[in-house]
Design a protein around this motif. Structure first.
Motif, PDB file in Angstrom:
ATOM      1  N   ALA A   1      -1.638 -11.034   9.590  1.00 41.76           N
ATOM      2  CA  ALA A   1      -3.011 -11.432   9.567  1.00 41.76           C
ATOM      3  C   ALA A   1      -3.471 -11.826   8.439  1.00 41.76           C
ATOM      4  O   ALA A   1      -2.898 -11.419   7.136  1.00 41.76           O
ATOM      5  N   PRO A   2      -4.425 -12.914   7.973  1.00 45.62           N
ATOM      6  CA  PRO A   2      -4.759 -13.370   7.008  1.00 45.62           C
ATOM      7  C   PRO A   2      -5.281 -12.234   5.802  1.00 45.62           C
ATOM      8  O   PRO A   2      -5.931 -11.261   6.213  1.00 45.62           O
ATOM      9  N   LEU A   3      -4.705 -12.329   4.538  1.00 43.89           N
ATOM     10  CA  LEU A   3      -4.794 -11.458   3.752  1.00 43.89           C
ATOM     11  C   LEU A   3      -5.888 -11.656   2.571  1.00 43.89           C
ATOM     12  O   LEU A   3      -6.060 -12.709   1.882  1.00 43.89           O
ATOM     13  N   HIS A   4      -6.598 -10.554   2.258  1.00 41.46           N
ATOM     14  CA  HIS A   4      -7.695 -10.877   1.160  1.00 41.46           C
ATOM     15  C   HIS A   4      -7.520  -9.680   0.165  1.00 41.46           C
ATOM     16  O   HIS A   4      -7.417  -8.210   0.478  1.00 41.46           O
ATOM     17  N   TYR A   5      -7.374 -10.158  -1.197  1.00 39.95           N
ATOM     18  CA  TYR A   5      -6.730  -9.270  -1.892  1.00 39.95           C
ATOM     19  C   TYR A   5      -7.523  -9.068  -3.031  1.00 39.95           C
ATOM     20  O   TYR A   5      -8.147 -10.239  -3.674  1.00 39.95           O
ATOM     21  N   THR A  43      -3.329   4.615   1.030  1.00 34.65           N
ATOM     22  CA  THR A  43      -4.371   5.036   2.111  1.00 34.65           C
ATOM     23  C   THR A  43      -4.836   3.821   2.934  1.00 34.65           C
ATOM     24  O   THR A  43      -4.977   2.628   2.372  1.00 34.65           O
ATOM     25  N   GLU A  44      -4.665   3.804   4.294  1.00 37.80           N
ATOM     26  CA  GLU A  44      -5.065   2.812   5.164  1.00 37.80           C
ATOM     27  C   GLU A  44      -6.051   3.249   6.220  1.00 37.80           C
ATOM     28  O   GLU A  44      -6.107   4.120   6.705  1.00 37.80           O
ATOM     29  N   LEU A  45      -7.098   2.185   6.285  1.00 35.02           N
ATOM     30  CA  LEU A  45      -8.201   2.332   7.253  1.00 35.02           C
ATOM     31  C   LEU A  45      -8.073   1.241   8.384  1.00 35.02           C
ATOM     32  O   LEU A  45      -8.354   0.100   7.976  1.00 35.02           O
ATOM     33  N   VAL A  46      -7.849   1.848   9.497  1.00 39.72           N
ATOM     34  CA  VAL A  46      -7.613   0.604  10.550  1.00 39.72           C
ATOM     35  C   VAL A  46      -8.653   0.536  11.392  1.00 39.72           C
ATOM     36  O   VAL A  46      -9.150   1.837  12.173  1.00 39.72           O
ATOM     37  N   GLY A  47      -9.199  -0.517  11.647  1.00 41.08           N
ATOM     38  CA  GLY A  47     -10.268  -0.847  12.413  1.00 41.08           C
ATOM     39  C   GLY A  47     -10.030  -1.864  13.444  1.00 41.08           C
ATOM     40  O   GLY A  47      -8.820  -2.249  13.671  1.00 41.08           O
ATOM     41  N   THR A  48     -10.844  -1.964  14.468  1.00 42.55           N
ATOM     42  CA  THR A  48     -11.033  -2.715  15.742  1.00 42.55           C
ATOM     43  C   THR A  48     -10.542  -4.217  15.609  1.00 42.55           C
ATOM     44  O   THR A  48     -10.488  -5.134  16.378  1.00 42.55           O
ATOM     45  N   GLU A  49     -11.095  -4.473  14.155  1.00 42.26           N
ATOM     46  CA  GLU A  49     -11.300  -5.889  13.856  1.00 42.26           C
ATOM     47  C   GLU A  49     -10.488  -6.326  12.286  1.00 42.26           C
ATOM     48  O   GLU A  49     -10.835  -7.325  11.858  1.00 42.26           O
ATOM     49  N   GLY A  50      -9.830  -5.312  11.983  1.00 45.19           N
ATOM     50  CA  GLY A  50      -8.916  -5.614  10.565  1.00 45.19           C
ATOM     51  C   GLY A  50      -8.380  -4.261  10.165  1.00 45.19           C
ATOM     52  O   GLY A  50      -8.557  -3.094  10.579  1.00 45.19           O
ATOM     53  N   GLY A  69     -14.517  -3.964  11.845  1.00 47.08           N
ATOM     54  CA  GLY A  69     -14.925  -3.178  13.137  1.00 47.08           C
ATOM     55  C   GLY A  69     -15.299  -1.997  12.779  1.00 47.08           C
ATOM     56  O   GLY A  69     -15.414  -1.334  11.874  1.00 47.08           O
ATOM     57  N   GLU A  70     -14.878  -1.225  13.973  1.00 47.72           N
ATOM     58  CA  GLU A  70     -14.929   0.283  14.002  1.00 47.72           C
ATOM     59  C   GLU A  70     -13.555   0.807  13.777  1.00 47.72           C
ATOM     60  O   GLU A  70     -12.565   0.524  14.157  1.00 47.72           O
ATOM     61  N   VAL A  71     -13.713   1.740  12.755  1.00 43.95           N
ATOM     62  CA  VAL A  71     -12.506   2.525  12.436  1.00 43.95           C
ATOM     63  C   VAL A  71     -11.949   3.331  13.347  1.00 43.95           C
ATOM     64  O   VAL A  71     -12.889   4.169  13.850  1.00 43.95           O
ATOM     65  N   VAL A  72     -10.657   3.488  13.528  1.00 41.65           N
ATOM     66  CA  VAL A  72     -10.316   4.099  14.604  1.00 41.65           C
ATOM     67  C   VAL A  72      -9.315   4.765  14.000  1.00 41.65           C
ATOM     68  O   VAL A  72      -8.564   5.999  14.765  1.00 41.65           O
ATOM     69  N   PRO A 131      -7.510 -10.627  11.246  1.00 44.94           N
ATOM     70  CA  PRO A 131      -7.236 -11.481  11.910  1.00 44.94           C
ATOM     71  C   PRO A 131      -8.143 -12.447  12.413  1.00 44.94           C
ATOM     72  O   PRO A 131      -9.340 -11.984  12.419  1.00 44.94           O
ATOM     73  N   PRO A 132      -7.736 -13.332  13.024  1.00 49.00           N
ATOM     74  CA  PRO A 132      -8.584 -14.273  13.584  1.00 49.00           C
ATOM     75  C   PRO A 132      -9.513 -13.793  14.769  1.00 49.00           C
ATOM     76  O   PRO A 132      -8.871 -12.785  15.215  1.00 49.00           O
ATOM     77  N   PRO A 133     -10.618 -14.362  15.263  1.00 48.79           N
ATOM     78  CA  PRO A 133     -11.077 -13.707  16.465  1.00 48.79           C
ATOM     79  C   PRO A 133     -10.322 -13.540  17.532  1.00 48.79           C
ATOM     80  O   PRO A 133      -9.381 -14.366  17.662  1.00 48.79           O
ATOM     81  N   ASN A 134     -10.307 -12.336  18.173  1.00 48.77           N
ATOM     82  CA  ASN A 134      -9.615 -11.878  19.430  1.00 48.77           C
ATOM     83  C   ASN A 134      -8.276 -11.978  19.005  1.00 48.77           C
ATOM     84  O   ASN A 134      -7.426 -12.357  19.969  1.00 48.77           O
ATOM     85  N   GLY A 135      -7.898 -11.712  17.757  1.00 48.90           N
ATOM     86  CA  GLY A 135      -6.541 -11.514  17.384  1.00 48.90           C
ATOM     87  C   GLY A 135      -6.015 -10.279  17.186  1.00 48.90           C
ATOM     88  O   GLY A 135      -4.834 -10.333  16.209  1.00 48.90           O
ATOM     89  N   VAL A 136      -6.609  -9.299  17.458  1.00 53.40           N
ATOM     90  CA  VAL A 136      -6.046  -7.831  17.481  1.00 53.40           C
ATOM     91  C   VAL A 136      -5.297  -7.716  18.439  1.00 53.40           C
ATOM     92  O   VAL A 136      -5.725  -7.541  19.537  1.00 53.40           O
ATOM     93  N   PRO A 137      -3.915  -6.773  18.420  1.00 54.39           N
ATOM     94  CA  PRO A 137      -3.468  -6.784  17.156  1.00 54.39           C
ATOM     95  C   PRO A 137      -2.672  -7.983  16.915  1.00 54.39           C
ATOM     96  O   PRO A 137      -1.963  -8.789  17.717  1.00 54.39           O
ATOM     97  N   SER A 138      -2.655  -8.551  15.537  1.00 53.19           N
ATOM     98  CA  SER A 138      -2.318  -9.742  15.284  1.00 53.19           C
ATOM     99  C   SER A 138      -1.011 -10.002  15.401  1.00 53.19           C
ATOM    100  O   SER A 138      -0.798 -11.373  15.813  1.00 53.19           O
ATOM    101  N   GLN A 139       0.138  -9.109  15.091  1.00 47.84           N
ATOM    102  CA  GLN A 139       1.197  -9.483  15.245  1.00 47.84           C
ATOM    103  C   GLN A 139       1.705 -10.036  16.563  1.00 47.84           C
ATOM    104  O   GLN A 139       2.833 -10.730  16.739  1.00 47.84           O
TER     105      GLN A 139
END
Length: 350
Positions: A279-283, A237-244, A170-173, A263-271
């Motif tokens: 949130a599901p992790l892609h490594y 370094t972390e890049l935090v967006g509106t969707e991941g 998503g958009e990086v914030v 995270p799944p759709p509409n799952g932000v913030p996932s915790q």
């Protein structure tokens, strides 16, 4: 060149992905002169020996005996005891500036005046105005003046940029980064928000250690921490967006691993929506180039090769900067560094 980027790996170097260069142009011949005979220069030479088109023609130090010993130890053809003499040499096309930070401007301008391309170690210089002068000199001479921010050339960082551009998170914030050398953390800001983003304000504290918050407006922030050298800091370094979220794993200034949490759709913030399930992790992992035979070094400095190869590709294509870290991003980071240093000085004077 008009490549089909859909078929390219996510870690494809930006210059190739944009169709600016050809991968085969790592063989473009460049004769390097090394200005400064310290440890960082030695590690750069080790990487150059693995770059197909590179020849290390010369090294210069203020002490000729030191230059001769460097040349003997690292297989460099000619040693000089005078910087001006080396940059004027006919068998030097490009100069690597590996001297101490306060001398980067002087030595870069020396090489540019001799009509040579330059790759200058980071930080490029000590303030924004000096950096602007260096770029202006290179443009007047029609030569490359490349900021040596090697972080940007690592496949993991190339992957992160591709993911940001694709809207994967998503958009990086927010970007958060920590390291003992501020410029490494600061370069994450233009990566996150774009080089044209304009900082609205800078807050900083500390002298050697400390931290800073850069306000980019619209609830977008860059948070940098500069931990004590002797501490067990995270170095990510972390890049935090509106969707991941993207994490450039330790060591974040030269990463070989990237994690993307979506995270799944509409799952932000996932915790807060999944009973604290992550949130599901892609490594993804990108091993260092095995072609670099490097002796004792700082972490992952085999990765100097990524930047060296990009310089060869870009100069082969007639480019005067590498898109991974171009003039605009470099000056953005130098501006933020200058403002952080001003804020830290003001805080220490209170």
């Amino acid at each position: 060149m008009n490549p089909n980027t859909d078929n390219m790996p996510l870690s494809t170097p930006l210059d190739i992905r944009q169709g600016l260069t050809s991968a085969s142009d790592v063989s473009f011949p460049l004769r390097w002169g090394i200005l400064g005979a310290g440890n960082i220069s030695a590690q750069w030479v080790w990487a150059l020996h693995a770059c197909e088109g590179a020849t290390v023609s010369a090294v210069a130090a203020r002490d000729l005996d030191r230059a001769k010993e460097f040349a003997r130890q690292y297989e460099v053809a000619t040693a000089y005891g005078d910087y001006r003499e080396m940059v004027a040499a006919d068998d030097v096309d490009i100069v690597y500036i590996g001297t101490i930070n306060p001398l980067h401007k002087e030595h870069t301008l020396l090489a540019i005046e001799a009509g040579k391309h330059v790759l200058c170690e980071k930080p490029l210089t000590i303030n924004l105005s000096d950096a602007q002068e260096m770029y202006a000199a290179a443009e007047e001479k029609g030569v490359m003046m490349q900021d040596g921010m090697w972080t940007r050339f690592f496949p993991a960082v190339e992957h992160a940029r591709t993911a940001i551009e694709a809207g994967t998170i998503g958009e990086v914030v927010l970007t958060q980064s920590d390291f003992i050398d501020p410029i490494y953390t600061i370069q994450a800001a233009p990566l996150a928000f774009g080089a044209s983003a304009v900082p609205k304000g800078v807050t900083a504290i500390g002298e050697r250690a400390g931290g800073a918050i850069v306000d980019y407006g619209d609830d977008k922030y860059a948070v940098f921490t500069f931990p004590p050298r002797s501490s067990e800091f995270a170095e990510v370094t972390e890049l935090v967006g509106t969707e991941g979220r993207i994490t450039l794993e330790r060591p974040g200034h030269c990463p070989t691993r990237i994690s993307i949490r979506i995270p799944p759709p509409n799952g932000v913030p996932s915790q807060y929506r999944t009973r604290n399930a992550p949130a599901p992790l892609h490594y993804f992992e990108y091993p260092l180039p095995g072609s670099v035979a490097m002796g004792r070094s700082s972490p992952n400095q085999h990765g100097f090769l990524y930047q060296a190869e990009a310089v060869h590709r870009c100069l082969a294509a007639g480019l005067r900067q590498c898109p991974q870290y171009d003039k605009e991003e470099s000056l953005h980071a130098m501006n933020v560094l200058t403002e952080i240093n001003k804020a830290r000085q003001a805080a220490s004077n209170r």
